[in-house]
Design an enzyme around this catalytic site. Structure first.
Site, mmCIF file in Angstrom:
data_model
loop_
_atom_site.group_PDB
_atom_site.id
_atom_site.type_symbol
_atom_site.label_atom_id
_atom_site.label_comp_id
_atom_site.label_asym_id
_atom_site.label_seq_id
_atom_site.Cartn_x
_atom_site.Cartn_y
_atom_site.Cartn_z
ATOM 1 N N GLU A 179 -56.910 -24.097 -14.640
ATOM 2 C CA GLU A 179 -56.030 -24.207 -15.938
ATOM 3 C C GLU A 179 -54.720 -23.447 -15.465
ATOM 4 O O GLU A 179 -54.761 -22.925 -14.577
ATOM 5 C CB GLU A 179 -56.653 -23.750 -16.915
ATOM 6 C CG GLU A 179 -57.425 -22.202 -16.763
ATOM 7 C CD GLU A 179 -56.904 -21.089 -15.923
ATOM 8 O OE1 GLU A 179 -55.473 -21.007 -16.415
ATOM 9 O OE2 GLU A 179 -57.115 -20.731 -14.846
ATOM 10 N N GLU A 324 -55.849 -21.802 -11.776
ATOM 11 C CA GLU A 324 -55.511 -23.238 -11.303
ATOM 12 C C GLU A 324 -56.718 -24.093 -10.699
ATOM 13 O O GLU A 324 -56.638 -25.052 -10.363
ATOM 14 C CB GLU A 324 -54.511 -23.138 -10.098
ATOM 15 C CG GLU A 324 -53.107 -22.303 -10.383
ATOM 16 C CD GLU A 324 -52.286 -22.448 -9.461
ATOM 17 O OE1 GLU A 324 -52.528 -22.929 -8.518
ATOM 18 O OE2 GLU A 324 -50.995 -21.775 -9.720
#
Lengths: 370, 370
Positions: A179, A324
């Protein structure tokens, strides 16, 4: 199909793990040329993967990492060390291959799926899968009202479910979650505090680099948001909690978790935010937690609480706090190795190696006292 | 050249790490599109590798894993759950590709060097590098006398040094350590207790599966051995300690550590036994510890003590207790990834991503109280 139908169908199609496959895998492992259990958590992982996939021995799992990005209205409260425009800039960086997750996904041999789940200014970025629901780019400020509507939450979840169908059709067998979203540790902290009934002070941390004043603002924002929305509340509906204090990328990842569990894909969590999404997925369907593997533990205090609630112990602990999907990517080689020992290793019989002595005394001459 | 000359020359040629290379690498990392330090210990690892190799940024390191095997006279004391013949059987299993380390080295893309450092019955096994010193196959029982002579220790160390020269010529840049030898956790425990002046009870554990009686025998054997050889002793010579209670494969791995440090190869430790070898190498030349990276922490209690003495924190903690170099192999992808972020990631400038705000207040509108 009405919005919400796919979610209901998915929730009811998630089954328990295949315990027999796990037990059979343990028997296979015990015949390999090593003391029983000596590969520790790698063996537990192999058994869990067999149970998730319902396959003995599990084959090497084809990996993908889904990195979902969105913006957060609460960023206006000064809860991040970075300006909001960084979300769109990083989305472009994901698409062009320069971000940490791009490098680490390449190293791990994983396909990277970059999702715009609601990034302000994300529309113009090529190479990104656009998953905008109801035209919403960026949630509203959770300290002033609901972050989004229930309908938008369900729409985002169903987009995540639909992605897992496509990944499954493409042959993907393990999905790592990632994310990006300036302000999203605040949303994840609010979800965690609301769902686990924890004090925001025990949940919030410095995220990607807040100073003490920033951390105090973050705790204050979570506290205000929870008070405004009457949270924590017994028997709260996860969709309501997500609507009140969640995020678009978080709701999308809830859908990825549920869709993956329904399709018997293994789910590899990343840091705090993806784990908060997993927590909400498990809140909607507890059986989905059986498909989840914790890759890493971030120093963010809320992460340990979420992993404990999910009953998961992370594979690596490198004090990553980037998100991420970087932790998921770094853990993928361990998953691959857990499966490889099952197919690559000789057995005691095939290698002609003598096993453990039935009685240790058989191995010993007379031992002098003292 | 007299035996001992190569050892002396190697010890004096080990230099300190290149601190400037580490600092330059940190500057490179801070320009990458991620919050400073957010990749946690992966960044520390990248900086350490730069310092070890004296190269900015460090290139991807070509790996090899050296698994050294030997037998131990102390096995006659009933200190292992497996019969002594398993050492030779596993050596054959290493050579034929069926052991766990064979599978995990393949997965990690590492060359595997299988060394017979003194296995009883090892002579007949093809595909193994024979490194027999003074014709010694198997140490003597350390509870009855010295495990071996000082001269044999030095011979084994120098063989290990010579291997690293060849590996370095072959382009290898990181060496993972592995071992096999029924009874060798007892030798490693005795070395650790002697060198760190610890009580054997705090050092010894169940190894690959001893029951309580076996563990009591192991503690007793270490205690008897230390008493017999007057250990621990202030200012003891590591060569003397290795001769008294060490092992042939352990001495060989001491040589690999020293030779690797002298050749600026990175050293990746495995479990307790390889770490005990590293401890003795650091005892001979403290600068060698700067080249060492801890891959894993085994549940064997002595391992934590050794890693603490070396100032090393392991990268993974999967409760492995197999040895063979399996932990080193599992950690290699993390080493590869630490280097890859340096070469693969975009910078804030190149990607057009805005950095951290100089003043957080710049990011905030007026925030309401409460």
């Amino acid at each position: 199909m009405t919005r919400g139908d796919l979610l209901e169908r998915t929730l009811s199609s998630i089954g328990p793990p295949d315990e027999a496959a796990g037990a059979d895998t343990l028997r296979l492992l015990d015949a390999k040329t090593k003391p029983p259990g000596s590969l520790g958590r790698l063996e537990e992982l192999a058994c869990r993967l067999a149970g998730i996939r319902s396959e003995v021995p599990p084959r090497p799992l084809v990996p993908a990492i889904v990195v979902a990005a969105a913006d957060h209205g609460v960023a206006a409260r000064g809860v991040s060390a970075y300006p909001q425009e960084v979300t769109a800039q990083m989305l472009a960086n994901f698409a062009s291959g320069g971000a940490a997750i791009c490098v680490l996904a390449r190293e791990a041999g994983a396909r990277l799926v970059v999702v715009d789940a609601g990034v302000i200014g994300g529309a113009e970025i090529a190479g990104v899968r656009s998953e905008i629901v109801d035209g919403v780019r960026g949630t509203d400020d959770l300290t002033l009202g609901p972050a989004m509507s229930r309908s938008t939450v369900m729409g985002a979840i169903e987009r995540g479910i639909a992605l897992t169908w496509q990944l499954s059709r493409d042959g993907v067998e393990i999905v790592g979650l990632g994310e990006m979203g300036i302000g999203n540790t605040t949303a994840a902290s609010a979800l965690t505090a609301a769902w686990l009934a924890e004090d925001p002070e025990r949940v919030c941390g410095p995220g990607t680099g807040l100073d003490d004043d920033g951390l105090a603002r973050k705790i204050g924002a979570v506290r205000r948001g929870l008070a405004l929305h009457g949270l924590p509340r017994r028997d709260a509906d996860p969709v309501d909690v997500l609507a009140a204090v969640g995020g678009l990328e978080i709701a999308y990842l809830v859908g990825v978790c549920l869709g993956a569990a329904a399709s018997r894909l293994a789910i590899l969590l990343d840091g705090f935010i993806t784990s908060a999404a997993a927590l909400m997925a498990a809140g909607m369907q507890p059986l989905s937690a059986a498909s989840m593997i914790a890759a890493t533990r971030s120093p963010e205090p809320g992460h340990a609480l979420v992993l404990e609630a999910l009953g998961l112990e992370p594979l690596i602990d490198l004090r990553l706090r980037l998100g991420e999907g970087t932790g998921a990517a770094l853990a993928l080689p361990l998953v691959r190795s857990a499966v490889a020992i099952l197919t690559g290793m000789a057995t005691f019989d095939s290698a002609g190696v003598r096993g453990r002595a039935a009685r240790l005394d058989d191995l010993m001459p007379v031992v002098a006292d003292g």
